[in-house]
Design an enzyme around this catalytic site. Sequence first.
Site, PDB file in Angstrom:
ATOM      1  N   HIS A   1      41.758  40.533  31.460  1.00 12.64           N
ATOM      2  CA  HIS A   1      42.575  40.133  32.474  1.00 12.64           C
ATOM      3  C   HIS A   1      42.747  38.634  32.276  1.00 12.64           C
ATOM      4  O   HIS A   1      41.738  37.822  32.408  1.00 12.64           O
ATOM      5  CB  HIS A   1      42.124  40.546  33.934  1.00 12.64           C
ATOM      6  CG  HIS A   1      42.891  39.804  35.192  1.00 12.64           C
ATOM      7  ND1 HIS A   1      43.214  40.547  36.124  1.00 12.64           N
ATOM      8  CD2 HIS A   1      43.072  38.390  35.048  1.00 12.64           C
ATOM      9  CE1 HIS A   1      43.692  39.560  36.794  1.00 12.64           C
ATOM     10  NE2 HIS A   1      43.826  38.214  36.374  1.00 12.64           N
TER      11      HIS A   1
ATOM     12  N   ARG B   1      50.464  32.514  45.223  1.00 18.26           N
ATOM     13  CA  ARG B   1      49.496  31.648  46.111  1.00 18.26           C
ATOM     14  C   ARG B   1      48.594  30.845  45.307  1.00 18.26           C
ATOM     15  O   ARG B   1      48.500  31.093  44.101  1.00 18.26           O
ATOM     16  CB  ARG B   1      48.527  32.535  46.866  1.00 18.26           C
ATOM     17  CG  ARG B   1      47.854  33.816  46.118  1.00 18.26           C
ATOM     18  CD  ARG B   1      46.992  34.536  46.601  1.00 18.26           C
ATOM     19  NE  ARG B   1      46.009  35.054  45.741  1.00 18.26           N
ATOM     20  CZ  ARG B   1      46.196  35.933  45.196  1.00 18.26           C
ATOM     21  NH1 ARG B   1      47.379  36.973  45.288  1.00 18.26           N
ATOM     22  NH2 ARG B   1      45.430  36.666  44.285  1.00 18.26           N
TER      23      ARG B   1
HETATM   24  C1  MV4 Z   1      46.585  48.204  34.309  1.00 24.05           C
HETATM   25  C2  MV4 Z   1      45.331  48.389  33.536  1.00 24.05           C
HETATM   26  C3  MV4 Z   1      45.790  49.020  32.327  1.00 24.05           C
HETATM   27  N1  MV4 Z   1      47.012  49.385  31.907  1.00 24.05           N
HETATM   28  N2  MV4 Z   1      47.467  48.468  34.055  1.00 24.05           N
HETATM   29  C4  MV4 Z   1      44.023  46.696  38.274  1.00 24.05           C
HETATM   30  C5  MV4 Z   1      44.499  45.823  39.361  1.00 24.05           C
HETATM   31  C6  MV4 Z   1      45.926  45.532  39.031  1.00 24.05           C
HETATM   32  N3  MV4 Z   1      46.168  43.933  39.258  1.00 24.05           N
HETATM   33  C7  MV4 Z   1      46.319  46.197  37.791  1.00 24.05           C
HETATM   34  N4  MV4 Z   1      45.210  46.614  37.225  1.00 24.05           N
HETATM   35  C8  MV4 Z   1      45.176  47.256  36.125  1.00 24.05           C
HETATM   36  N5  MV4 Z   1      46.428  47.359  35.753  1.00 24.05           N
HETATM   37  C9  MV4 Z   1      48.102  48.848  32.774  1.00 24.05           C
HETATM   38  N6  MV4 Z   1      49.118  49.432  32.551  1.00 24.05           N
HETATM   39  C10 MV4 Z   1      44.164  48.161  34.075  1.00 24.05           C
HETATM   40  C11 MV4 Z   1      43.953  47.429  35.211  1.00 24.05           C
HETATM   41  C12 MV4 Z   1      42.665  47.306  35.542  1.00 24.05           C
HETATM   42  C13 MV4 Z   1      42.281  45.943  35.546  1.00 24.05           C
HETATM   43  C14 MV4 Z   1      43.042  45.076  35.677  1.00 24.05           C
HETATM   44  C15 MV4 Z   1      42.547  43.574  35.508  1.00 24.05           C
HETATM   45  C16 MV4 Z   1      41.326  43.462  36.020  1.00 24.05           C
HETATM   46  C17 MV4 Z   1      40.330  44.488  36.101  1.00 24.05           C
HETATM   47  C18 MV4 Z   1      40.869  45.749  36.284  1.00 24.05           C
HETATM   48  C19 MV4 Z   1      40.135  46.824  36.368  1.00 24.05           C
HETATM   49  C20 MV4 Z   1      40.404  48.034  36.234  1.00 24.05           C
HETATM   50  C21 MV4 Z   1      41.779  48.560  35.943  1.00 24.05           C
END
Ligand code: MV4
Length: 453
Positions: free
Chosen positions: A208, A292
Amino acid sequence: MIRKLLIANRGEIAVRIIRACRELGIETVAVYSTADRDALHTQLASEAICIGDIRSADSYLNMESILSAAIATGADAIHPGFGFLSENSRFAAVCETCGITFVGPNSRVMERLGNKSEARRTMLAAGVPVIPGSEEVILSEERGRQVAAEIGYPVIIKAVLGGGGKGMRTAANEEEFAAAFRTAQKESEMAFGSREMYLEHYVEAPKHIEFQILADRYGHVIHLGERDCSVQRNHQKMIEEAPCEALSATLRAEMGCVAVQAAKAAGYENAGTIEFLLDGNGRFYFMEMNTRIQVEHPITECVTGVDLVKEQIRIAEGKPLSVKQEDVVLRGHAIECRINAEEPEKKFRPSSGTITQLYLPGGNGVRVDTAVYSGYEVTPYYDSMLAKLIVHGRNREEAISKMRSALGEVIIEGIHTNLDYQYEILNDEEFAAGNITVNFLEDFARRRETRNE
Ligand code: MV4
């Protein structure tokens, strides 16, 4: 010009904003619930006004009460901080109607970006790389199954009004789709009152990465580099760092350029964050944009030397950005650990009680953003974050050493905290090696269990 600013928030971020205002010569109005009569933000502001009962719905989420406080005190602006009403476009719209400056983008932009499906379409049209997924809003399981087959499994089902993990489920194959869709949609209906969903291909074990941007009303848009926020548990961030060592200078420049492009496409003004997923092959995708100031903004302040809250206020006053893109140089490495009132050994259950003893570290390259003090009572009504411990070193190794040292100095007695857990992470080999994806904490917890068996 803003003469008097009301802070529609509590805790350390309210204190952070009050301090920026004091430096700028702006008077401040704190609002507080009956639980926060003795809170630090209540005491530090130029004036303070009670806006309701302990429960957030009666106070920090009560738009009428906050607007009345602004009008009664003659505040010309409102800073929403993070959480509470900070991403509520209706609140921003009411401020606009009342002639009160909302420190953030305008309400239409907030509404457009709050709709995650519309945000995707906006970015797609602007040539920003988005995760392969549905361009339309999905309401039925049948249509969802069709689109999922087109995208290709695994897929992730997300709430259009979601963000931060609520109303989100993955499906590894067609067999799993129906149950996942129904659960996600039900959750979305409960949390956001919306049955609107969208789909994306599921990116396995990404990082992330989020880019901080600043935009003024004269069309200047700059980025201030990235933060790696992969260390999360149940979508709650625990540790953030800037910059991300996995990015080459080239990739950073490319992603920064795309972040600026994204902000321009949204017609953005003020401080904002572009969230990306970065996969194992160095491909990155726009995920969502946050409108924000964020909890983790201090690490960007450390490595850029830019005061993001002062910049937010300048922008809201109609002044141009005080920095140009070519002035932004990333210096060293910063890490933030969130110190929470919780019990890691009991599934991170929130802890409450009175802080009987408190010692916070300081020294070269150490910053603590907090609103707690010795004798402070931690109640179960609000977020469990007690403090943000932020360190800045010449490189990642030095930052890690500083954080270990600083964590070791902290004394918080009377309640349970995640301090020891944070210390363990800072001593983890995988963390030190930078082997960090969004799965890090889950893997860490498993390693830890095995070790302690
Ligand atoms: C995702 C992903 C994998 N693929 N989308 C988690 C919170 C929300 N902001 C979106 N998230 C995710 N979206 C796709 N297409 C994995 C996550 C995700 C995640 C993302 C960022 C930080 C931690 C996470 C933990 C689990 C899943």
